[in-house]
Design an enzyme around this catalytic site. Sequence first.
Site, short mmCIF file in Angstrom:
data_model
loop_
_atom_site.label_atom_id
_atom_site.label_comp_id
_atom_site.label_asym_id
_atom_site.label_seq_id
_atom_site.Cartn_x
_atom_site.Cartn_y
_atom_site.Cartn_z
N LYS A 22 10.42 2.15 -3.20
CA LYS A 22 9.39 1.69 -4.14
C LYS A 22 8.41 2.82 -4.43
O LYS A 22 8.09 3.12 -5.58
CB LYS A 22 8.64 0.50 -3.55
N ASN A 23 7.91 3.46 -3.34
CA ASN A 23 6.84 4.44 -3.54
C ASN A 23 7.34 5.77 -4.11
O ASN A 23 6.53 6.60 -4.53
CB ASN A 23 6.08 4.65 -2.23
N ARG A 93 -2.60 -0.75 -7.23
CA ARG A 93 -3.33 0.54 -7.23
C ARG A 93 -2.42 1.71 -7.59
O ARG A 93 -2.88 2.72 -8.11
CB ARG A 93 -3.99 0.79 -5.88
N CYS A 117 -8.90 -2.83 -2.11
CA CYS A 117 -7.87 -3.85 -1.88
C CYS A 117 -7.87 -4.19 -0.40
O CYS A 117 -8.71 -3.72 0.35
CB CYS A 117 -6.51 -3.37 -2.35
N ARG A 122 -9.71 2.66 -1.22
CA ARG A 122 -8.79 3.33 -2.14
C ARG A 122 -9.51 4.13 -3.25
O ARG A 122 -9.30 3.87 -4.44
CB ARG A 122 -7.82 2.33 -2.78
N PRO A 123 -10.38 5.09 -2.89
CA PRO A 123 -11.04 5.89 -3.93
C PRO A 123 -10.05 6.80 -4.65
O PRO A 123 -8.94 7.04 -4.16
CB PRO A 123 -12.05 6.73 -3.14
N ILE A 124 -10.45 7.30 -5.83
CA ILE A 124 -9.59 8.24 -6.56
C ILE A 124 -10.34 9.54 -6.88
O ILE A 124 -9.98 10.26 -7.80
CB ILE A 124 -9.01 7.63 -7.86
N ASP A 125 -11.41 9.81 -6.11
CA ASP A 125 -12.23 10.99 -6.39
C ASP A 125 -11.41 12.29 -6.37
O ASP A 125 -11.64 13.20 -7.17
CB ASP A 125 -13.40 11.08 -5.40
N ASP A 309 2.21 3.01 6.62
CA ASP A 309 2.94 1.87 6.06
C ASP A 309 3.85 1.18 7.08
O ASP A 309 4.49 0.17 6.76
CB ASP A 309 3.79 2.32 4.85
N ILE A 331 -5.36 6.81 8.34
CA ILE A 331 -5.23 6.97 6.89
C ILE A 331 -6.11 5.95 6.17
O ILE A 331 -6.92 6.30 5.32
CB ILE A 331 -3.75 6.81 6.43
N ARG A 401 6.33 -7.80 -3.23
CA ARG A 401 5.93 -6.55 -3.91
C ARG A 401 6.74 -5.36 -3.42
O ARG A 401 6.96 -4.41 -4.18
CB ARG A 401 4.45 -6.25 -3.63
#
Length: 422
Positions: A22-23, A93, A117, A122-125, A309, A331, A401
């Site tokens: 999936k990833n 995300r 979530c 879950r930042p995206i900086d 995971d 993580i 999912r």
Amino acid sequence: MDIFHIDGPVRLSGSVTINGSKNASLPIMAAAILVPGKTILQSVPHLSDIKLFSTLLENLGCKVSRDPNDNLEIDAAVVDNPIGDYEIVSKMRGSICILGPLLGRCGRAEVSMPGGCAIGDRPIDIHLRGLKALGADIHLKNGYVVAETPNGLIGTDIFLGGPFGSTVLGTANIMMAAVLANGTTVIDSAACEPEIVDLANCLNTMGAKISGIGSPRLTIEGVDKLEPVKYTVIPDRIEAGTFMAAAAITSGRLSIKNCKLEHLMAVVDKFRQIGVIVEKANGGIEVTRDGSLKTADVTTQPYPGFPTDLQAQLMALLSLADGNSIVIEKIFPDRFMHVAELNRMAAHLRKEGPVVIVSGVKQLIAAPVMASDLRASAALVLAGLAAEGTTIVNRVYHIDRGYEKIEERLNPLGAKIERQSI
Ligand code: EPU
């Protein structure tokens, strides 16, 4: 909404074939945005996240379908609506990885900020820092990241490290933006996960010039255009690790096919430490448990360390070990929604910040439990296989999912899982 009734304990045995990752699929599907033609992807799993991502691509203007051989075809001849809607991004995300390729393809993108979530903030900086370094103008408008490249994207040196190491999808985003940039980009502290290696290999097949693949330093020479290709996605190492845990927690024996042992070395090492036999077998691995489980201390880390995971699944396993184990999450320090649920099943887990002390018990006891995120749900299914009685797992959509019809994969191996729509 579906729920699972899981009767236990059971002992699993037999053979299971691992699906495509999936990833790896998600960023590779995003890479198709860069190609004005039809990308054909083999081994993309049938998951709700893949369906949602397909809708996201369709909203951009792409056509997405399955061919008679079950390959996923993405026709990106037209990408005329470079907008990632809140409706989809807030549900998944992973959608953020359209930002880089949209900038590369359209010179403009508006993508909803993902928000938090169940596994944390879950930042995206770091994604945005990298895109700015490549020359993008970025501002926030009504919860959307609006990114534009008035002068095109220009290759440069970028450091992508953050407080918890590198970023997987951040590396994917910057790599996909850089392949069509002017000049050479060097990414330092790039993620080394097999899913990033797979994305880089796919981009190179399309005509990109990426070197240093699999190392923390990627060098990307910009090219003018990419060509449509047919590409096969790697097997899902997290699905494989989950089946390894299923064999171990049920004192079973599974032959896990289509799985790359080299992607699972930290996991195999930990499993062997706790007394699970893992052997390489043609095209896959054999996992056997014979005897009681030993304790272990585990710290999640970026690849090649133990993957976050699989932290929840390992915790379910350690909850039945002979003694105390320690699990440290490095993580996503808040990724512990499964702890309270496993305790409802008579596990003995104590959380102290990003650390969980696992005191092994002799037997888990079935209970109604709540799935909270994908991997936490997988841990609850594993616990249900080993627990005495009927475990009810609510909110099974979290499992769907990332695991394709997991009950139909586990039941032929000896599990007793019934899906009920309520
Ligand atoms: N981070 C930042 N700033 C950023 C980006 C990340 O501080 O701009 C932090 C995160 O908060 C986290 C760490 O860096 O503490 C690593 O996050 P990363 O960006 O690597 O995670 P991701 O790319 O958003 C992917 C997977 C996750 C997996 C992580 C870590 C996909 C679609 N998602 O997320 O998979 O846990 O890498 O390996 O590939 C899952 O499949 O269940 C799942 C959550």
